[in-house]
Design a protein around this motif. Structure first.
Motif, mmCIF file in Angstrom:
data_model
loop_
_atom_site.group_PDB
_atom_site.id
_atom_site.type_symbol
_atom_site.label_atom_id
_atom_site.label_comp_id
_atom_site.label_asym_id
_atom_site.label_seq_id
_atom_site.Cartn_x
_atom_site.Cartn_y
_atom_site.Cartn_z
ATOM 1 N N ILE A 18 0.820 -1.213 0.000
ATOM 2 C CA ILE A 18 0.000 0.000 0.000
ATOM 3 C C ILE A 18 0.857 1.268 0.000
ATOM 4 C CG2 ILE A 18 -0.182 0.075 2.518
ATOM 5 C CD1 ILE A 18 -2.986 0.970 0.006
ATOM 6 N N ALA A 61 -3.543 4.872 -4.096
ATOM 7 C CA ALA A 61 -4.800 4.486 -3.474
ATOM 8 C C ALA A 61 -5.771 3.924 -4.508
ATOM 9 C CB ALA A 61 -5.424 5.680 -2.754
ATOM 10 N N TYR A 71 -0.227 5.297 7.162
ATOM 11 C CA TYR A 71 -0.019 5.313 5.716
ATOM 12 C C TYR A 71 0.117 6.711 5.144
ATOM 13 C CZ TYR A 71 -1.250 0.456 6.322
ATOM 14 O OH TYR A 71 -1.262 -0.845 6.745
ATOM 15 N N LYS A 97 -5.534 6.022 1.217
ATOM 16 C CA LYS A 97 -4.960 4.690 1.415
ATOM 17 C C LYS A 97 -5.488 4.053 2.693
ATOM 18 C CE LYS A 97 -0.640 5.447 -1.122
ATOM 19 N NZ LYS A 97 0.843 5.413 -1.052
#
Length: 237
Positions: free
Chosen positions: A82, A87, A203, A208
């Protein structure tokens, strides 16, 4: 290489006892729940199509292990990469996962009556909703509980793998009850973590964090539903 610990050089918001403003906390949750519900709708739609198609059911049955491995890979890619992917890409992978799981669930529910599937679904919704509300409103930190529950989930899946070879019905029932309890508690933990801004801080992006939060909540609900289905489900004649 990104070290996830570097996202918390001074501790997460929960560890520091910091609570975001109500508006910000609501924004964290609303984004995560929006994508979670979208994923559930996609899963339900694919499952409905699969049930009405012999070709899709046959494909799923013949590819069940390949689908399982692919689904696990998608979860690990979304969670582990990630920080290196956008995203939008992560959200696309989440929807791909939800669609593939729809095939699996479409095959599973064919073994049960429609009434028992509906009963398990609404019971799962009630348990998930109750746990989510508790996680949102409680002032008690669930961080320590979450760690124990996460270890319990790992043990649960090890027991499930063992029981594949043992084929023990009593053990299967105990596993299902344990699964319902563990994922219900995990729901409250995940909701509190999202609302506190822990994922956004980790993050560095609300977008995200919303995808990761949606994935966790989605997995919580799906597992509660499937474990309840094993307990409450009536087989088709």
């Amino acid at each position: 290489m990104n070290d996830p610990r570097s996202a918390f050089p001074y501790g997460s918001p929960t560890q520091l006892g910091v609570r975001p403003a109500v508006e910000l906390s609501t924004a964290f949750l609303s984004q995560a729940f929006t994508w979670m519900f979208a994923g559930l709708l996609l899963t339900a739609g694919v499952a409905f199509l699969a049930q009405g198609s012999e070709a899709l059911l046959r494909f799923t049955l013949n590819s069940v292990w390949l689908l399982f491995i692919g689904q696990l890979a998608l979860v690990f890619v979304i969670s582990g990469a990630i920080n290196r992917i956008g995203a939008t890409v992560a959200l696309g992978l989440f929807f791909l996962y939800a669609a593939s799981l729809g095939l699996t669930i479409g095959l599973i529910v064919t073994a049960y009556t429609g009434e028992s599937v509906a009963a398990a679904f609404f019971s799962a919704g009630a348990m998930f909703g109750g746990a989510a509300i508790y996680g949102r409103v409680t002032r008690r930190s669930l961080a320590r509980i979450g760690g124990y529950v996460t270890m319990g989930v790992i043990g649960l899946f090890v027991a499930m793998i063992v029981n594949i070879f043992l084929g023990s019905s009593p053990l299967g029932y105990v596993i299902s009850v344990g699964g319902v309890i563990l994922f219900t508690v995990l729901t409250a933990f995940d909701v509190q973590r999202i609302a506190a801004g822990d994922l956004a801080a980790r993050y560095g992006s609300m977008e995200k964090a919303a995808v990761i939060g949606a994935l966790h909540l989605y997995l919580d609900f799906i597992n509660i539903f499937l474990f309840l289905l094993r307990i409450m489900g009536s087989n088709r004649d």
